[in-house]
Design an enzyme around this catalytic site. Sequence first.
Site: not given
Length: 210
Positions: A118, A136
């Site tokens: 991420k 996310d």
Amino acid sequence: MKNIPEILRILDKLYPKAKCSLDFNTPLELLVATVLSAQCTDERVNQVTKNLFNKYRTAADYADVPTEELEEDIRSTGFFRNKAKSLKNCGAALVEAHQGEVPGSLDKLVKLPGIGRKTANVILGSAFKIPGIVVDTHVGRITQRMGLTREQDPVKIEFDLMEIIPKDKWTVFSHQLIQHGRKICNARKPKCGECLLLEHCDFGQSAADS
DNA sequence: CTCCCGATAT
DNA sequence: ATATCAGGAG
């Protein structure tokens, strides 16, 4: 199946200038801000980094500072012990293996301590203009609700999305969903009544009873 | 799967 | 009181 082109058109219309909402001027600053953003609002991260970036200017600055001092400097972002350790070790790794510079490839980024996919994809997209899907909490939640993926694991979601979203849209798409997640598709109480993606959303359809 | 953790909205 | 917030490591 989903009408991806139409969904992308709506997102472009809703969030035409979607970009990274973390404040930064260099790849290193973006890396630090993104590490701090775990389970924390971006407003608070920006508040903390405003002072932090004046004090810490190089990777070596993070590597050399006493752990307790760095912990205090980032305390209000939560998970401060883990984050301080990550930033310190990451600074050391950058000095050790990359001449103090932030590398511009996914492989090298995820090898840095405290940097997962991420965070790496945020850095790639916004500091290096290299396409990457950022999965996310917002992107994961929204794409599940919409029915764009059935997976729970962020990495599997990332690969699902890479197959259905054009590569040149990956970065914008991520930031558009993140903004949408903050304004409309909240975790607790999504505002489906205000959502222009309603007709393309499984969750919105099943919740539309009245 | 668990732990890390302060700040904020509900 | 509790859920949630730009996650990652052990």
